[in-house]
Design a protein around this motif. Structure first.
Motif, PDB file in Angstrom:
ATOM      1  N   ASP A  44       0.834  -1.206   0.000  1.00 36.78           N
ATOM      2  CA  ASP A  44       0.000   0.000   0.000  1.00 36.78           C
ATOM      3  C   ASP A  44       0.866   1.253   0.000  1.00 36.78           C
ATOM      4  OD1 ASP A  44      -2.706  -0.763  -0.151  1.00 36.78           O
ATOM      5  OD2 ASP A  44      -2.756  -1.280   1.972  1.00 36.78           O
ATOM      6  N   ALA A  45       1.908   1.265   0.828  1.00 36.79           N
ATOM      7  CA  ALA A  45       2.792   2.433   0.911  1.00 36.79           C
ATOM      8  C   ALA A  45       3.565   2.631  -0.393  1.00 36.79           C
ATOM      9  CB  ALA A  45       3.757   2.283   2.085  1.00 36.79           C
ATOM     10  N   ARG A  47       2.597   1.673  -3.374  1.00 35.94           N
ATOM     11  CA  ARG A  47       1.621   2.131  -4.367  1.00 35.94           C
ATOM     12  C   ARG A  47       1.338   3.621  -4.171  1.00 35.94           C
ATOM     13  NH1 ARG A  47      -4.551  -0.063  -4.706  1.00 35.94           N
ATOM     14  NH2 ARG A  47      -4.380   0.437  -2.501  1.00 35.94           N
ATOM     15  N   LEU A  48       1.228   4.046  -2.909  1.00 35.81           N
ATOM     16  CA  LEU A  48       1.003   5.466  -2.622  1.00 35.81           C
ATOM     17  C   LEU A  48       2.159   6.324  -3.125  1.00 35.81           C
ATOM     18  CD1 LEU A  48      -0.493   6.040   0.927  1.00 35.81           C
ATOM     19  CD2 LEU A  48      -1.438   6.668  -1.288  1.00 35.81           C
ATOM     20  N   PHE A  52       1.537   9.364  -5.498  1.00 30.12           N
ATOM     21  CA  PHE A  52       1.897  10.720  -5.092  1.00 30.12           C
ATOM     22  C   PHE A  52       2.739  11.399  -6.179  1.00 30.12           C
ATOM     23  CE2 PHE A  52       1.617  10.203  -0.164  1.00 30.12           C
ATOM     24  CZ  PHE A  52       0.238  10.094  -0.275  1.00 30.12           C
ATOM     25  N   TRP A  68      -5.343  14.824  -1.578  1.00 31.09           N
ATOM     26  CA  TRP A  68      -5.422  13.392  -1.282  1.00 31.09           C
ATOM     27  C   TRP A  68      -6.252  13.225  -0.025  1.00 31.09           C
ATOM     28  CZ3 TRP A  68      -2.541  10.458   2.637  1.00 31.09           C
ATOM     29  CH2 TRP A  68      -2.728   9.077   2.526  1.00 31.09           C
ATOM     30  N   PRO A  70      -7.630  10.320   2.468  1.00 32.84           N
ATOM     31  CA  PRO A  70      -7.690   8.916   2.892  1.00 32.84           C
ATOM     32  C   PRO A  70      -8.781   8.690   3.935  1.00 32.84           C
ATOM     33  CG  PRO A  70      -5.985  10.024   4.114  1.00 32.84           C
ATOM     34  CD  PRO A  70      -6.595  11.054   3.185  1.00 32.84           C
ATOM     35  N   PHE A  75      -8.737   5.498  -0.304  1.00 36.48           N
ATOM     36  CA  PHE A  75      -8.342   6.891  -0.491  1.00 36.48           C
ATOM     37  C   PHE A  75      -8.776   7.360  -1.867  1.00 36.48           C
ATOM     38  CE2 PHE A  75      -4.854   4.116  -1.645  1.00 36.48           C
ATOM     39  CZ  PHE A  75      -4.478   4.572  -2.900  1.00 36.48           C
ATOM     40  N   TRP A 113      -7.729   0.182   0.154  1.00 33.51           N
ATOM     41  CA  TRP A 113      -6.468  -0.337   0.667  1.00 33.51           C
ATOM     42  C   TRP A 113      -6.376  -1.812   0.311  1.00 33.51           C
ATOM     43  CZ3 TRP A 113      -3.420   3.423   1.749  1.00 33.51           C
ATOM     44  CH2 TRP A 113      -3.869   4.580   2.374  1.00 33.51           C
TER      45      TRP A 113
END
Length: 165
Positions: A44-45, A47-48, A52, A68, A70, A75, A113
């Motif tokens: 998830d991080a 992908r973020l 971003f 953004w 969430p 999100f 998520w």
């Protein structure tokens, strides 16, 4: 004529090599098949981090500010209207300042998520995360927590993102 004695490995040397290989394979299997929930949170991080960078590029190219938003289920990225009379972070908090979300086929579409558990999000510095046309941004930390596990996504001043377990 001189005959060289036969060369080879002793039983002790062979056992030490096998022990080292066993420890290395054990460590590799733990990292490959370790905590699946932690691995999902890291995904998830990561992908973020990519999204971003996409949001920042989109904001620079299109001239629109992108917020953004969430929650514990997922999100969304939202375009903020261009004619802002308020600073972007203040306008992002105002319900009337929201523009439509990105369509379902866009890279910045709303997403859930990957984690099965609800995800809590912490952003430092606090407030709504807004991407705009600026080329230089300050450091940023986004913390994702689910089921007692925590992953941190950090942005350095040069715009580089790093996921830390």
């Amino acid at each position: 004529m001189r005959v060289d004695p036969q060369r080879g490995f002793t039983l002790l040397e062979t056992m030490v090599v096998l022990l080292i290989m066993g420890v290395a394979m054990g460590a590799a299997s733990v990292s490959a098949f370790g905590d699946a929930r932690m691995r999902t949170l890291r995904q998830d991080a990561q992908r973020l981090a990519g999204l971003f960078m996409t949001a920042q590029t989109e904001a620079r190219a299109g001239g629109a500010r992108i917020a953004w938003r969430p929650d514990e289920r997922g999100f969304a990225f939202e375009r903020l209207p261009r004619p802002l009379a308020l600073p972007a972070r203040v306008a992002a908090r105002a319900a009337w300042a929201r523009d439509d979300r990105f369509p379902a086929d866009a890279p910045l579409r709303p997403r859930e998520w990957l984690s099965d558990e609800p995800v809590s999000v912490g952003v430092r510095p606090g407030g709504v995360l807004v991407f705009d046309g600026d080329w230089v941004h300050g450091p940023l930390d986004v913390t994702l927590s689910a089921g007692g596990r925590t992953v941190r996504l950090s942005r350095s001043g040069d715009g580089h993102y790093e996921v830390q377990p």
